[in-house]
Design an enzyme around this catalytic site. Structure first.
Site, PDB file in Angstrom:
ATOM      1  N   ASP A  69       0.810  -1.217   0.000  1.00 55.55           N
ATOM      2  CA  ASP A  69       0.000   0.000   0.000  1.00 55.55           C
ATOM      3  C   ASP A  69       0.847   1.272   0.000  1.00 55.55           C
ATOM      4  O   ASP A  69       2.019   1.268   0.390  1.00 55.55           O
ATOM      5  CB  ASP A  69      -0.879   0.041   1.247  1.00 55.55           C
ATOM      6  CG  ASP A  69      -2.012  -0.967   1.215  1.00 55.55           C
ATOM      7  OD1 ASP A  69      -2.021  -1.824   0.321  1.00 55.55           O
ATOM      8  OD2 ASP A  69      -2.881  -0.895   2.101  1.00 55.55           O
ATOM      9  N   ASP A  70       0.191   2.368  -0.387  1.00 54.02           N
ATOM     10  CA  ASP A  70       0.633   3.752  -0.167  1.00 54.02           C
ATOM     11  C   ASP A  70       1.682   4.268  -1.141  1.00 54.02           C
ATOM     12  O   ASP A  70       2.091   5.428  -1.049  1.00 54.02           O
ATOM     13  CB  ASP A  70       1.146   3.967   1.269  1.00 54.02           C
ATOM     14  CG  ASP A  70       0.070   3.742   2.313  1.00 54.02           C
ATOM     15  OD1 ASP A  70      -1.109   3.591   1.939  1.00 54.02           O
ATOM     16  OD2 ASP A  70       0.409   3.708   3.512  1.00 54.02           O
ATOM     17  N   HIS A 119      -6.123   2.862  -4.100  1.00 53.89           N
ATOM     18  CA  HIS A 119      -6.068   2.976  -2.636  1.00 53.89           C
ATOM     19  C   HIS A 119      -6.522   4.365  -2.183  1.00 53.89           C
ATOM     20  O   HIS A 119      -6.135   4.824  -1.110  1.00 53.89           O
ATOM     21  CB  HIS A 119      -4.642   2.681  -2.155  1.00 53.89           C
ATOM     22  CG  HIS A 119      -4.495   2.510  -0.670  1.00 53.89           C
ATOM     23  ND1 HIS A 119      -5.398   1.814   0.113  1.00 53.89           N
ATOM     24  CD2 HIS A 119      -3.525   2.943   0.190  1.00 53.89           C
ATOM     25  CE1 HIS A 119      -4.989   1.813   1.374  1.00 53.89           C
ATOM     26  NE2 HIS A 119      -3.861   2.498   1.455  1.00 53.89           N
ATOM     27  N   HIS A 123      -5.581   9.056   0.925  1.00 52.22           N
ATOM     28  CA  HIS A 123      -5.588   8.238   2.150  1.00 52.22           C
ATOM     29  C   HIS A 123      -6.430   8.791   3.302  1.00 52.22           C
ATOM     30  O   HIS A 123      -5.987   8.842   4.461  1.00 52.22           O
ATOM     31  CB  HIS A 123      -4.150   8.037   2.648  1.00 52.22           C
ATOM     32  CG  HIS A 123      -3.937   6.705   3.323  1.00 52.22           C
ATOM     33  ND1 HIS A 123      -4.269   6.484   4.652  1.00 52.22           N
ATOM     34  CD2 HIS A 123      -3.412   5.549   2.871  1.00 52.22           C
ATOM     35  CE1 HIS A 123      -3.949   5.248   4.978  1.00 52.22           C
ATOM     36  NE2 HIS A 123      -3.430   4.643   3.914  1.00 52.22           N
ATOM     37  N   HIS A 218       3.587  -2.454   2.945  1.00 54.58           N
ATOM     38  CA  HIS A 218       3.617  -1.096   2.401  1.00 54.58           C
ATOM     39  C   HIS A 218       4.910  -0.842   1.638  1.00 54.58           C
ATOM     40  O   HIS A 218       5.977  -1.294   2.058  1.00 54.58           O
ATOM     41  CB  HIS A 218       3.492  -0.066   3.531  1.00 54.58           C
ATOM     42  CG  HIS A 218       2.216  -0.165   4.304  1.00 54.58           C
ATOM     43  ND1 HIS A 218       2.010  -1.124   5.280  1.00 54.58           N
ATOM     44  CD2 HIS A 218       1.063   0.557   4.238  1.00 54.58           C
ATOM     45  CE1 HIS A 218       0.787  -0.985   5.787  1.00 54.58           C
ATOM     46  NE2 HIS A 218       0.192   0.025   5.176  1.00 54.58           N
TER      47      HIS A 218
END
Length: 258
Positions: A69-70, A119, A123, A218
């Site tokens: 992620d991210d 995603h 965020h 991540h």
């Protein structure tokens, strides 16, 4: 009363399916004090939106989906090298604002056979937004960014923090998208926060590995050298246990792009 052969076969098949179906349950424990979404809420979402909200794969094959992620970030290329070294593909749930900053990495990952997921744009806690704002400020812009970079948009969405309202989930379904949670949280984010060691991440993966796991890690949002080192270490050990690594869309048997 006689029972037909076809009925018996049907009952047997359904029993077998139920016996082999993967439980949509998060295996790693909840951590207090980190503003996490209660695990029971995510598990309820998987039950309420069966087939659209996933915590793990649908069966008991000895397969595993690694997810990151991210990103993308400056750490991503090193991670891509490690995945190539071990000849496996992963799923990247990336932020729209990061994809705008690193479009070439997005192209490289997709060209290498990895699956790209949405995603959100930046965020947020999704449920703190109305469904319309969630769609207009997070989903649509990010889909357009990937469309412009790759020529297609993702079908997979991972809600930041695992936070998603029922209205937002219904909206994803309307847009032919799947929500993807995780069954194993490696806590690499906590290891980075504490300046811990790769072995801490590796230990969680090895302790909680299970058939058709979806593993959360991540490649953005902080220093990720420990994550990359842990991935390099645990992949061979899980391969020795018979695990095959595949992307989330292949694990679920759904299209990865639209």
């Amino acid at each position: 009363m006689k029972t037909s052969k076809a009925l018996l076969i049907g009952v047997f098949s359904m029993t077998l399916l139920n016996a082999t179906a993967a439980e949509q349950k998060i295996r790693t424990p909840f951590l207090d004090g980190w503003d996490q979404i209660p695990l029971a809420e995510m598990e309820k979402k998987a039950a309420d939106f069966a087939g659209a909200y996933w915590i793990a794969g649908p069966g008991q094959r000895k397969q595993m989906a690694l997810t990151f992620d991210d990103g993308p970030t400056e750490h991503t290329r090193e991670l891509l090298k490690v995945l190539k070294k071990h000849n496996i593909h992963a799923t990247f749930f990336w932020l729209g604002k990061q994809a705008e900053q690193f479009p070439n990495i997005v192209k490289e990952a997709a060209a290498a056979g990895h699956t790209i997921g949405n995603h959100s744009y930046d965020h947020p806690y999704s449920s703190k937004l109305s469904a319309s704002v969630f769609n207009s400020s997070q989903i649509v812009p990010t889909q357009k960014i990937f469309q412009s970079i790759l020529g297609f948009a993702p079908t997979l969405f991972r809600p930041p923090y695992g936070d998603l309202s029922d209205a937002e989930m219904a909206l994803l379904q309307k847009n032919n998208m799947h929500a993807i949670s995780w069954s194993v949280d490696t806590r690499d984010w906590l290891v980075a926060w504490n300046k811990g060691q790769p072995a801490e991440i590796e230990k969680v993966v090895l302790n909680y590995a299970h058939p058709e796991a979806i593993v959360l890690m991540h490649d953005g949002g902080g220093p990720r050298q420990s994550t990359i080192a842990a991935v390099d270490a645990f992949i061979p050990k899980l391969k020795e246990q018979g695990y095959e690594f595949i992307t989330v869309d292949k694990l679920l048997g759904v299209a990865g792009k639209q």
